[in-house]
Write a protein that holds these residues in place. Structure first.
Motif, PDB file in Angstrom:
ATOM      1  N   ALA A 152       0.788  -1.072  -0.118  1.00  0.00           N
ATOM      2  CA  ALA A 152      -0.054   0.007   0.077  1.00  0.00           C
ATOM      3  C   ALA A 152       1.026   1.379  -0.023  1.00  0.00           C
ATOM      4  O   ALA A 152       2.073   1.160   0.505  1.00  0.00           O
ATOM      5  CB  ALA A 152      -0.871   0.141   1.112  1.00  0.00           C
ATOM      6  N   TRP A 154       1.807   4.853   1.267  1.00  0.00           N
ATOM      7  CA  TRP A 154       1.111   5.881   2.426  1.00  0.00           C
ATOM      8  C   TRP A 154       0.776   7.011   1.927  1.00  0.00           C
ATOM      9  O   TRP A 154       1.395   7.702   1.184  1.00  0.00           O
ATOM     10  CB  TRP A 154       2.569   5.991   3.477  1.00  0.00           C
ATOM     11  N   GLU A 155      -0.596   7.263   2.537  1.00  0.00           N
ATOM     12  CA  GLU A 155      -1.298   8.552   1.964  1.00  0.00           C
ATOM     13  C   GLU A 155      -0.978   9.677   3.210  1.00  0.00           C
ATOM     14  O   GLU A 155      -0.510   9.380   4.110  1.00  0.00           O
ATOM     15  CB  GLU A 155      -3.039   8.114   1.952  1.00  0.00           C
ATOM     16  N   LYS A 160      -7.434   9.403   3.912  1.00  0.00           N
ATOM     17  CA  LYS A 160      -7.043   8.874   2.584  1.00  0.00           C
ATOM     18  C   LYS A 160      -6.382   7.315   3.026  1.00  0.00           C
ATOM     19  O   LYS A 160      -6.615   6.453   2.392  1.00  0.00           O
ATOM     20  CB  LYS A 160      -6.082   9.611   2.048  1.00  0.00           C
ATOM     21  N   ARG A 161      -5.881   7.453   4.079  1.00  0.00           N
ATOM     22  CA  ARG A 161      -5.223   6.102   4.768  1.00  0.00           C
ATOM     23  C   ARG A 161      -6.333   5.152   5.112  1.00  0.00           C
ATOM     24  O   ARG A 161      -6.556   3.952   4.627  1.00  0.00           O
ATOM     25  CB  ARG A 161      -4.308   6.295   6.036  1.00  0.00           C
ATOM     26  N   SER A 164      -7.860   4.012   1.733  1.00  0.00           N
ATOM     27  CA  SER A 164      -7.058   3.036   1.272  1.00  0.00           C
ATOM     28  C   SER A 164      -7.169   1.684   1.934  1.00  0.00           C
ATOM     29  O   SER A 164      -7.273   0.370   1.227  1.00  0.00           O
ATOM     30  CB  SER A 164      -5.637   3.300   1.288  1.00  0.00           C
ATOM     31  N   GLU A 167     -10.441  -0.319   0.920  1.00  0.00           N
ATOM     32  CA  GLU A 167     -10.443  -0.671  -0.317  1.00  0.00           C
ATOM     33  C   GLU A 167      -9.258  -1.967  -0.651  1.00  0.00           C
ATOM     34  O   GLU A 167      -9.713  -2.886  -1.224  1.00  0.00           O
ATOM     35  CB  GLU A 167      -9.701   0.393  -1.345  1.00  0.00           C
ATOM     36  N   ARG A 168      -8.385  -2.037   0.025  1.00  0.00           N
ATOM     37  CA  ARG A 168      -7.425  -3.124   0.207  1.00  0.00           C
ATOM     38  C   ARG A 168      -8.283  -4.280   0.715  1.00  0.00           C
ATOM     39  O   ARG A 168      -8.135  -5.377   0.355  1.00  0.00           O
ATOM     40  CB  ARG A 168      -6.113  -2.952   0.914  1.00  0.00           C
TER      41      ARG A 168
END
Length: 193
Positions: A152, A154-155, A160-161, A164, A167-168
């Motif tokens: 992943a 890093w946002e 955002k993290r 993410s 989504e993962r």
């Protein structure tokens, strides 16, 4: 000198009588508890046992009660559990005085009735529903293993993290579902032959 001997004999008789009178005040059940357990049991209430059981639900009630009979204090019993991680099991003599307590089995919620007949499908459906992936399951676009296994990025912001990460998770669930369906397809024809 004879008077001193008479005083000492009288004093000894008084001490013996006093001990005999005070020891007879103990009930026979209390004497048997002391002789059976090897110590004088303290008064233990169900509330004390419930308090310790609430703090340490995996500890057997009989172990808790036995330790409370020895200490008579909830704090000392809790500290002993924290220090050692366990309580000693009571000896067999304990069960002659205090019969085993029947613990009700932990209540498990009944599974929701669904139209699915297999347990694996029920579990995968519950994950799909839990993460609200019903629309992505119907899209039929395969998730590649590289997408799932990749690192992943890093946002910048926590939002955002979090997005993410969600989504993962969704990709991992969908990839696992695809692998399960593929295994079921492979197993289906071999069982029919």
């Amino acid at each position: 000198m004879a008077e001193v001997v008479n005083v000492l004999v009288a004093f000894a008789v008084i001490v013996i009588l006093f001990r005999w009178v005070t020891s007879s005040k103990e009930s026979s059940s209390e004497r048997s508890a002391v002789s059976t357990l090897g110590f004088r049991p303290r008064n233990v209430t169900e509330q004390m046992v419930d308090t310790v059981q609430g703090m340490f639900p995996d500890m057997p009630r009989d172990n808790i009660r036995y330790e409370l009979l020895r200490t008579g204090n909830v704090d000392q019993t809790a500290n002993k559990i924290l220090e050692r991680g366990y309580l000693d099991a009571p000896p067999q003599a304990y069960y002659t005085l205090y019969p085993r307590t029947q613990q009700p089995p932990p209540a498990r919620p009944a599974p929701a009735p669904t139209g699915n007949s297999t347990a694996t499908k029920l579990k995968s459906d519950s994950l799909i529903k839990r993460f609200h992936l019903e629309d992505k399951v119907n899209e039929s676009t395969p998730v590649s293993e590289e997408e799932v296994a990749g690192k992943a990025v890093w946002e910048d912001t926590p939002e955002k993290r979090e997005a993410s990460l969600q989504e993962r998770k969704a990709k991992m669930i969908l990839a696992a579902r695809q692998r399960m369906l593929a295994q079921q397809k492979k197993a289906g024809p071999s069982t029919q032959s």
